[in-house]
Design a protein around this motif. Structure first.
Motif, PDB file in Angstrom:
ATOM      1  N   ASP B   5       0.841  -1.187   0.000  1.00  0.00           N
ATOM      2  CA  ASP B   5       0.000   0.000   0.000  1.00  0.00           C
ATOM      3  C   ASP B   5       0.881   1.245   0.000  1.00  0.00           C
ATOM      4  O   ASP B   5       1.602   1.511   0.959  1.00  0.00           O
ATOM      5  CB  ASP B   5      -0.917  -0.031   1.236  1.00  0.00           C
ATOM      6  CG  ASP B   5      -2.000   1.035   1.127  1.00  0.00           C
ATOM      7  OD1 ASP B   5      -1.931   1.863   0.192  1.00  0.00           O
ATOM      8  OD2 ASP B   5      -2.904   1.037   1.980  1.00  0.00           O
ATOM      9  N   ASN B   7       0.902   5.184  -0.069  1.00  0.00           N
ATOM     10  CA  ASN B   7      -0.079   6.181   0.294  1.00  0.00           C
ATOM     11  C   ASN B   7       0.516   7.578   0.262  1.00  0.00           C
ATOM     12  O   ASN B   7       1.318   7.940   1.114  1.00  0.00           O
ATOM     13  CB  ASN B   7      -0.618   5.842   1.696  1.00  0.00           C
ATOM     14  CG  ASN B   7      -1.871   6.633   2.003  1.00  0.00           C
ATOM     15  OD1 ASN B   7      -2.399   7.329   1.127  1.00  0.00           O
ATOM     16  ND2 ASN B   7      -2.333   6.533   3.235  1.00  0.00           N
ATOM     17  N   GLN B  25      -2.354   0.738  -4.742  1.00  0.00           N
ATOM     18  CA  GLN B  25      -2.595  -0.456  -3.922  1.00  0.00           C
ATOM     19  C   GLN B  25      -2.364  -1.704  -4.770  1.00  0.00           C
ATOM     20  O   GLN B  25      -2.998  -1.858  -5.816  1.00  0.00           O
ATOM     21  CB  GLN B  25      -4.030  -0.473  -3.373  1.00  0.00           C
ATOM     22  CG  GLN B  25      -4.257   0.436  -2.185  1.00  0.00           C
ATOM     23  CD  GLN B  25      -4.374   1.895  -2.592  1.00  0.00           C
ATOM     24  OE1 GLN B  25      -4.985   2.211  -3.609  1.00  0.00           O
ATOM     25  NE2 GLN B  25      -3.769   2.790  -1.819  1.00  0.00           N
ATOM     26  N   THR B  59       3.424   7.183   3.163  1.00  0.00           N
ATOM     27  CA  THR B  59       3.809   5.923   3.789  1.00  0.00           C
ATOM     28  C   THR B  59       3.796   4.791   2.768  1.00  0.00           C
ATOM     29  O   THR B  59       3.082   4.853   1.771  1.00  0.00           O
ATOM     30  CB  THR B  59       2.823   5.546   4.914  1.00  0.00           C
ATOM     31  OG1 THR B  59       1.510   5.515   4.343  1.00  0.00           O
ATOM     32  CG2 THR B  59       2.859   6.529   6.055  1.00  0.00           C
ATOM     33  N   THR B  61       3.299   0.677   3.162  1.00  0.00           N
ATOM     34  CA  THR B  61       3.097  -0.449   4.073  1.00  0.00           C
ATOM     35  C   THR B  61       3.117  -1.743   3.275  1.00  0.00           C
ATOM     36  O   THR B  61       2.667  -1.801   2.132  1.00  0.00           O
ATOM     37  CB  THR B  61       1.762  -0.350   4.841  1.00  0.00           C
ATOM     38  OG1 THR B  61       0.714  -0.364   3.896  1.00  0.00           O
ATOM     39  CG2 THR B  61       1.689   0.900   5.676  1.00  0.00           C
ATOM     40  N   ASN B  63       2.003  -5.680   3.687  1.00  0.00           N
ATOM     41  CA  ASN B  63       1.227  -6.624   4.486  1.00  0.00           C
ATOM     42  C   ASN B  63       0.676  -5.945   5.738  1.00  0.00           C
ATOM     43  O   ASN B  63       0.649  -6.532   6.815  1.00  0.00           O
ATOM     44  CB  ASN B  63       2.109  -7.801   4.879  1.00  0.00           C
ATOM     45  CG  ASN B  63       1.319  -9.099   4.889  1.00  0.00           C
ATOM     46  OD1 ASN B  63       0.107  -9.085   4.616  1.00  0.00           O
ATOM     47  ND2 ASN B  63       1.979 -10.191   5.204  1.00  0.00           N
ATOM     48  N   GLY B  64       0.267  -4.686   5.596  1.00  0.00           N
ATOM     49  CA  GLY B  64      -0.362  -3.983   6.701  1.00  0.00           C
ATOM     50  C   GLY B  64       0.587  -3.323   7.673  1.00  0.00           C
ATOM     51  O   GLY B  64       0.154  -2.644   8.599  1.00  0.00           O
ATOM     52  N   LYS B  65       1.880  -3.521   7.491  1.00  0.00           N
ATOM     53  CA  LYS B  65       2.842  -2.929   8.431  1.00  0.00           C
ATOM     54  C   LYS B  65       3.725  -1.913   7.710  1.00  0.00           C
ATOM     55  O   LYS B  65       4.116  -2.123   6.569  1.00  0.00           O
ATOM     56  CB  LYS B  65       3.732  -4.009   9.052  1.00  0.00           C
ATOM     57  CG  LYS B  65       3.014  -4.844  10.103  1.00  0.00           C
ATOM     58  CD  LYS B  65       3.985  -5.688  10.908  1.00  0.00           C
ATOM     59  CE  LYS B  65       4.578  -6.825  10.116  1.00  0.00           C
ATOM     60  NZ  LYS B  65       3.681  -7.977   9.948  1.00  0.00           N
ATOM     61  N   GLN B  66       4.011  -0.825   8.399  1.00  0.00           N
ATOM     62  CA  GLN B  66       4.941   0.169   7.877  1.00  0.00           C
ATOM     63  C   GLN B  66       6.263  -0.518   7.524  1.00  0.00           C
ATOM     64  O   GLN B  66       6.812  -1.273   8.317  1.00  0.00           O
ATOM     65  CB  GLN B  66       5.173   1.226   8.972  1.00  0.00           C
ATOM     66  CG  GLN B  66       6.087   2.355   8.584  1.00  0.00           C
ATOM     67  CD  GLN B  66       5.353   3.440   7.811  1.00  0.00           C
ATOM     68  OE1 GLN B  66       4.195   3.740   8.091  1.00  0.00           O
ATOM     69  NE2 GLN B  66       6.031   4.016   6.832  1.00  0.00           N
ATOM     70  N   MET B  67       6.777  -0.251   6.315  1.00  0.00           N
ATOM     71  CA  MET B  67       8.013  -0.948   5.904  1.00  0.00           C
ATOM     72  C   MET B  67       9.224  -0.462   6.679  1.00  0.00           C
ATOM     73  O   MET B  67       9.354   0.715   6.974  1.00  0.00           O
ATOM     74  CB  MET B  67       8.271  -0.729   4.413  1.00  0.00           C
ATOM     75  CG  MET B  67       7.618  -1.765   3.537  1.00  0.00           C
ATOM     76  SD  MET B  67       8.171  -1.594   1.841  1.00  0.00           S
ATOM     77  CE  MET B  67       9.668  -2.551   1.874  1.00  0.00           C
ATOM     78  N   THR B  68      10.101  -1.396   7.009  1.00  0.00           N
ATOM     79  CA  THR B  68      11.375  -1.042   7.634  1.00  0.00           C
ATOM     80  C   THR B  68      12.501  -1.605   6.767  1.00  0.00           C
ATOM     81  O   THR B  68      12.251  -2.324   5.803  1.00  0.00           O
ATOM     82  CB  THR B  68      11.501  -1.653   9.044  1.00  0.00           C
ATOM     83  OG1 THR B  68      11.564  -3.069   8.892  1.00  0.00           O
ATOM     84  CG2 THR B  68      10.338  -1.282   9.920  1.00  0.00           C
ATOM     85  N   ASP B  71      12.569  -5.261   5.892  1.00  0.00           N
ATOM     86  CA  ASP B  71      11.637  -5.810   4.912  1.00  0.00           C
ATOM     87  C   ASP B  71      12.280  -6.056   3.553  1.00  0.00           C
ATOM     88  O   ASP B  71      11.680  -6.742   2.719  1.00  0.00           O
ATOM     89  CB  ASP B  71      10.446  -4.861   4.730  1.00  0.00           C
ATOM     90  CG  ASP B  71       9.495  -4.957   5.900  1.00  0.00           C
ATOM     91  OD1 ASP B  71       9.240  -6.082   6.348  1.00  0.00           O
ATOM     92  OD2 ASP B  71       9.014  -3.908   6.369  1.00  0.00           O
TER      93      ASP B  71
END
Lengths: 435, 305
Positions: B5, B7, B25, B59, B61, B63-68, B71
């Motif tokens: 995602d 955004n 998306q 942002t 993301t 799989n629903g989590k903010q990328m770090t 990842d």
């Protein structure tokens, strides 16, 4: 951490596994030996190949000609001084069978002048040989003429070479004998080592960065690790390559020294075979021993610790500079606009180091050993003489502070530079990338 | 919730904006086409997803989590400008790329063997990369991208430099990876391949999203109400229902009619059927290529005004 190790290992193997590395590592000492041996060998061949020269000695005093002994190179023929009136005529009459004529004039005792005539070249070797032999002979004759018994022994006894020993008072009140010469030699060696190492392997890092960029592999790699890891991995990997190369060279040097030592039979002098040459070399050995003793008297711990710290700091500082600058160009030929200033700074450091040798506590020496860009080279010269603690602390603090700051800035340039293609980057671009 | 995602991402450089509020998306297990002319901001967006660049705003993301930074081991990335270490051996090189993505040595070696076998490159394992042909190097690059079986694959112009045979093999592999559950982001200029493999597309132009949706939706949106009619008779225009267009240069035998506004296909065909002998008809949908050119051109004229 794991990735960093992978990158270091790849970088290291990619250089060490290359044929050119093996050739260079083994070839450099050979080249060095070659450069040293060729002039000696050629000179030897030159002497060996030339015919014995016929030299007439016209001794007007009639006392000194006998001192000139013939050998493979020169055949001295003594001719009574009163039989020759004109040297030129005599030479011409010989019809080319003479190479030179030496005339020892009657007043040689007072003037000390001897002439050599020839149509061809008079070799420096002949001149110096004649000078040495006649100087000694005439000097001895003068001494004998004074009529004092045992004068020769007395003169020999009176002869003295002054040996200056420097003794440093430590703050604790103890005394320590140290040799300025040995200290200078050691300092110079360490500073040249740092200088060479940083230049050689800095350039290697730069090439490695440019190669990855031209290969276009870099974008794949930085999508797997942080650009900083890649840069640091390179710096450490190439540093290890450098240490490996140095280690091989040192081992080779030791092996060559040992082989040469046993071949020439040093340390094998039997008491029966004490010739004058052996005695002379024994005298040299005494001098050697003094140097060894003095070298041993230097306090090594601070020098070694200092060297390691300055070496690491200096290498980090310059190699990250080279890595950052390398990332800004597409091909090695474009790199000179960026490297020239860096090499200039290194040269200044090197000359500052040389200039500080005579007075390691002078203001130039002190300042250059505190400024981070020159300190790794200059402090190495000063270190064996002892450096006040506050200067050492300030210098090291500044060096490591600057090295880390430069690494950080270089990493920022690197991050942008490795993905910058096409238009040649300028210094203005580099400053923009740092932000 | 989409798998990837993006955004409202903004990226500014000195003097220009590379991405100006881009959102996108990507659903899991699909092939998503990222399209756009040169300089539209595709590479910048891809580098942000790969965490090579950092976004100024917005942002991303996964799989629903903010990328770090961690990842990136879940991504396989084949950049447009790609290369290999020329002096490295093929096998070592692939294993190195796999281990950089966090594989153990044993896993990387096993996977390397499997892929080399699949691409018929087995006997090249111990050869240096520089000895390979360009096509084989491209295959090695592809293997290096997928060796760690990443759930998200990003291909930037994957077919450039491939001959048709190898391009076909690559397409088959990409489709197979999708069927095994990988999500694929696909950046290209090659519109034919977009129609063949992509389900969804986003078209970037001048740092902004100008078109997004499924390939079918986009085509429906851009259809011009044109019907190709096959008939032995010569069809005359009927101003109330349709106009006659000049024939298509490729399919000259078809008569192309453009429906008047408000007329539906059934009415026009019924009328034609009553007045002429119809042998067939098809609705003409625009190709992705036409849509691409049309959209980019119209946006450019808008911007210039």
């Amino acid at each position: 951490m794991n990735k960093l190790r992978l990158i270091i290992a790849r970088e290291y193997m990619s250089i060490v596994g290359r044929k050119s590395f093996i050739f260079l590592t083994l070839g450099m000492p050979l080249l060095f030996i070659f450069i040293m041996a060729v002039p000696i060998g050629l000179a030897w061949l030159n002497d060996k190949g030339s015919d014995t020269q016929q030299i007439a000695v016209i001794d007007e005093t009639g006392r000194y000609a006998a001192a000139l002994k013939s050998d493979d190179m020169y055949n001295f023929v003594a001719i009574k001084g009163d039989t020759v009136t004109n040297a030129r005529e005599f030479y011409d009459k010989a019809n080319g069978s003479l190479d030179a004529i030496i005339i020892i004039p009657r007043d040689v005792d007072s003037t000390g002048v001897v002439n050599i005539f020839s149509e061809g070249t008079i070799t420096p070797a002949l001149v110096s040989s004649v000078r040495n032999v006649l100087s000694d002979t005439i000097e001895t004759a003068h001494l004998t003429a004074m009529g004092i018994p045992n004068i020769q022994e007395m003169v020999d006894k009176a002869h003295v070479d002054v040996d200056v020993r420097s003794i440093t008072w430590s703050e604790a009140g103890g005394e320590q004998e140290s040799s300025t010469e040995a200290a200078m030699g050691l300092g110079l060696m360490l500073s040249i080592f740092t200088y060479m190492f940083v230049l050689m392997y800095g350039a290697m890092i730069m090439n490695s960065v440019i190669e990855e960029k031209t290969n276009r592999i870099v974008e794949v790699v930085v999508s797997s690790c942080r650009p900083f890891q890649l840069m640091l991995g390179k710096i450490i990997g190439v540093g290890l390559v450098g240490l490996t190369q140095m280690a091989i060279w040192i081992v080779l040097l030791v092996v060559v020294a040992m082989v040469a030592g046993s071949a020439f039979g040093i340390g094998n002098v039997s008491p029966d075979a004490v010739s004058p040459e052996a005695l002379a070399s024994a005298k040299d050995m005494g001098a050697m021993e003094a140097i060894v003793r003095e070298t041993l008297s230097i306090n090594y711990t601070p020098i070694i610790v200092g060297f390691i710290l300055y070496f690491i700091g200096g290498y980090l500082l310059y190699s990250s500079l080279f890595a950052g600058l390398g990332s800004a160009v597409d091909q090695p030929s474009d790199s000179s606009q960026f490297t020239t200033p860096v090499i200039l700074i290194m040269l200044i450091a090197f000359y500052a180091g040389m200039a500080c040798m005579d007075n390691p506590s002078g203001p130039t020496a002190v300042w250059c050993s505190i400024i981070p860009f020159t300190s790794p080279v200059v402090m190495m010269i000063r270190l064996p003489f002892g450096v006040p603690f506050w200067q050492l602390a300030l210098s090291l603090g500044l060096l490591f502070g600057t090295a880390l700051a430069i690494t950080w800035l270089a990493a920022r340039i690197y991050r942008r530079g490795i993905l910058h293609y096409g238009k040649k980057a300028s210094f203005a671009d580099l400053f923009k990338w740092m932000k | 919730m989409a798998y990837l995602d993006i955004n409202n991402v903004v990226k500014r450089y000195e003097g220009h904006t590379a991405l100006n509020g881009v959102s996108m998306q990507v659903e899991q297990g699909t092939i998503y086409g990222l399209l756009g002319p040169n300089g539209a901001g595709k590479s910048t967006l891809i580098r942000i997803i790969n965490r090579i660049l950092a976004a100024d705003e917005g942002t991303v993301t996964l799989n629903g989590k903010q990328m770090t930074d961690d990842d990136i081991t879940h991504i396989g990335y084949l950049p447009e400008e790609r290369g290999l270490y020329k002096k490295m051996k093929v096998g070592d090189h692939i294993v190195y790329l796999g281990r950089l993505k966090g594989m153990t040595k044993a896993d990387a070696v096993a996977s390397m063997h499997w892929w080399l076998d699949r691409f018929d490159l087995k006997e090249w394992e111990n050869k240096k990369v520089e000895n390979l042909s360009k096509g084989m190097q491209q295959k090695v690059q592809f293997i290096g991208t997928v060796i760690h079986r990443p759930p998200l694959l990003i291909f930037d112009e994957p077919f450039s430099g491939f001959d048709p045979v190898n391009a076909e093999q690559l397409k088959v592999e990409i489709l197979a990876l999708r069927d095994q559950g990988s999500t694929i982001l696909f950046s290209t200029h090659n519109m034919a391949s977009v129609e063949e493999v992509c389900q969804q597309i986003t078209l970037l132009n001048h740092a902004q999203v100008v078109l997004t949706g499924s390939v079918d939706e986009v085509k429906q949106q851009h259809k011009k109400n044109i019907i190709a009619v096959q008939s032995p008779d010569t069809i005359e225009p009927n101003p109330e229902l349709f106009a006659i267009l000049p024939p298509d240069p490729v399919k000259k035998q078809d008569t192309r009619i453009k429906l008047a506004s408000g007329v539906n296909v059934r009415d026009a065909i019924n009328w034609l059927n009553e007045h002429y002998r119809l042998t067939g008809f098809t609705e003409v949908l625009p190709s992705m290529n036409e849509i691409f050119i049309e959209t980019v051109k119209s946006k450019n004229t808008e911007n210039n005004e």
